[in-house]
Design an enzyme around this catalytic site. Sequence first.
Site, mmCIF file in Angstrom:
data_model
loop_
_atom_site.group_PDB
_atom_site.id
_atom_site.type_symbol
_atom_site.label_atom_id
_atom_site.label_comp_id
_atom_site.label_asym_id
_atom_site.label_seq_id
_atom_site.Cartn_x
_atom_site.Cartn_y
_atom_site.Cartn_z
ATOM 1 N N SER A 163 -4.530 -60.335 62.136
ATOM 2 C CA SER A 163 -3.928 -59.168 61.712
ATOM 3 C C SER A 163 -2.372 -60.055 61.799
ATOM 4 O O SER A 163 -1.608 -59.883 60.649
ATOM 5 C CB SER A 163 -3.885 -58.192 62.570
ATOM 6 N N SER A 209 -4.350 -59.251 69.079
ATOM 7 C CA SER A 209 -4.392 -58.984 67.931
ATOM 8 C C SER A 209 -6.336 -58.835 67.429
ATOM 9 O O SER A 209 -6.883 -59.610 67.628
ATOM 10 C CB SER A 209 -3.968 -59.934 66.988
ATOM 11 N N ASP A 210 -6.043 -57.076 66.639
ATOM 12 C CA ASP A 210 -7.031 -57.981 65.810
ATOM 13 C C ASP A 210 -7.029 -58.540 64.775
ATOM 14 O O ASP A 210 -6.317 -59.833 64.841
ATOM 15 C CB ASP A 210 -7.236 -55.854 64.412
ATOM 16 N N CYS A 211 -8.280 -59.689 64.109
ATOM 17 C CA CYS A 211 -8.201 -60.473 63.272
ATOM 18 C C CYS A 211 -8.137 -60.719 62.578
ATOM 19 O O CYS A 211 -7.841 -60.465 62.044
ATOM 20 C CB CYS A 211 -9.871 -61.007 63.525
#
Length: 658
Positions: free
Chosen positions: A216, A212-214
């Site tokens: 998210s 995941s993007d941080c």
Amino acid sequence: MSCSRPVTAQTKPVFACDMLSNPGLRNFSFCDPSLDMKARVDDLVGQLTLQEKIGWLVSGAKGVSRLGIPNYEWWSEALHGVSDVGPGTKFGARSRVPLAFLRLFSLRRVVSTEARAMYNAGLAGLTFWSPNVNIFRDPRWGRAKKHPGRPVTQQDMDDTYQPPFKSCVVDGNVASVMCSYNQVNGKPTCGDPDLLAGVVRGEWKLNGYIVSDCDSLKVMFENQHYTKTPEETAALAVNSGLDLNCGSFLSENAEAAVNRGLLNETEIDRAISNNFATMMRLGFFDGNPSKRLYGNLGAGDVCTPENQELAREIARQGIVLLKNTEGSLPLSPTAIKSLAVIGPNANATHTMLGNYEGKPCKYTTPLQGLTVSVPTGIPAWLCRRSCGTVDLGAAKKIASTADAVVLVMGSDQSIEAESRDRVDITLPGQQQTLVSEVANVSNGPVILVIMSGGGMDVQFAKDNPKISSILWVGGKLPMTWYPQSYADNVSMADMNMRPDPARGYPRPNDVSTRVQRSFHSGWDQLLNIQSPTDQSANARLAIGRRARFVAHQQRKSIDAMEESCKNLARRSCESENVGKFSGGTLFYCFLASTGPHAPKRLLAFKVHLRPEEEGTVRFDIDVCKHLSVVDEKGKWRVALGNHTLHVGGLKHSLNVRI
């Protein structure tokens, strides 16, 4: 100034299976490099408790001391060389990496070598998240350096957004794919099983992990309110195919999701198996890395003279010549005895690195670089940041006495950056006035240099005959530059990809080109190429302002059977360097299919020629890959009728019969 041995080891690298310190680890199959990957991963997963498994669902992975596994930080980045973004990389006073890179291929080898050297020195991890690929949709977006974007329709997803990611996974065999913060058609990307498990893992066969993007997942719950409880968010993400959470959301909520019956432990096993397999491929579970492949890399492999020269060459190749009046560039060292350098970025240092950058071996500012070529001294006039207020008299005075003037304008991260979009796309502050006034009093060539992440409206300079040359130093112009009138008429919040004539909506992207453009994507003029005027199809041609071609076009019908779809159209072009300098360039070839708003697909090929040398470039056109489009229902189809081949401004029709 050179940098010798710039990395000073502070700690040892982190690694598992240190059998020298703990001989008992020899009893575990996951520590045996001779076994196949699946056997090692299965053995490791089988040794872990639920809590220990959950510790490896997050970027700050928690070690398992009883099994000789240390803590590990997954988050390191290498977008422009090894970056100090993320906690996985540590830069000390003497820790440096080469100048920010802007191109791929050979530089990736250097970046990976330096990254491994820093890992061996205990200053970085083994996993780096880079590069970014996405659709840059609006010229005002501050994150132009990372090419952001978000879709609307399934047609746009399949036809425009997914192809670059698919190419990375299928053709590039990347080790990881990151899902973003946003929702696509009402679904968070990190909680969409059709996208993660279905497309990325299923159709594209990702051999690695999905991260995941941080934070998210936290955004999905707290900001988007997509689920009612944190454990529901955790379960949705893992069940959808997410393997690793950048952040701590899964370590805080995954166990509760299991206890509530929302998440099965077998799904956690699947996720961490992908993570462990990646780490095993990198040698993390093979014992002391100094005894293994790449174990000899160290401080001497960072900031080497060869790497610094590669950085310089990449910077040279990344310079784009947007305008060049005959007799302007290149400047003659015998004719130019005095040179004036003016502008906010004339002596820029950190601004040159963009964002997500590392620590360079050294800086060479435009002013410093030009001083080498004009050793008699260069008068410089600098204004701060956007040149909000300028002393035109002082700038004009030094310009009027110089043989040539270099104006270094543009922006920095105070103007365009992540979470900082621009309101307009003109030069900031009083820069346009400064450029025009200085040009008016100059007696020789006036070179405008733009340092920015996104495009700028410099149509005024393009039209001004006193401004002889314009360069952009951002990296081969991957986006089209538009005039300010576009920003005045199109809302940044309107996410429609395709033009809507009914309401006069001209979205600027590769699908729609029905808007005025200052410089199109891929624009570049070369010093060593002349542009003839003959535009006939079988004579020497001026194509895309790049070179003279003799085009060998054999038009024919192509029978494309849907079940096989293996027919190819072969094309070739001959180019000649008619200038005085050796040089290489990219020749851009676009394929446009029939149908309303059908996208153009880019085929790029490169040639390097010595003066008066000729070369031939050949390329194949795949019917299904290059001529197909996605319809409104998301189905790939090869349209009947003519498909047009554009090589620069030249057009050739391909008749396709299905």
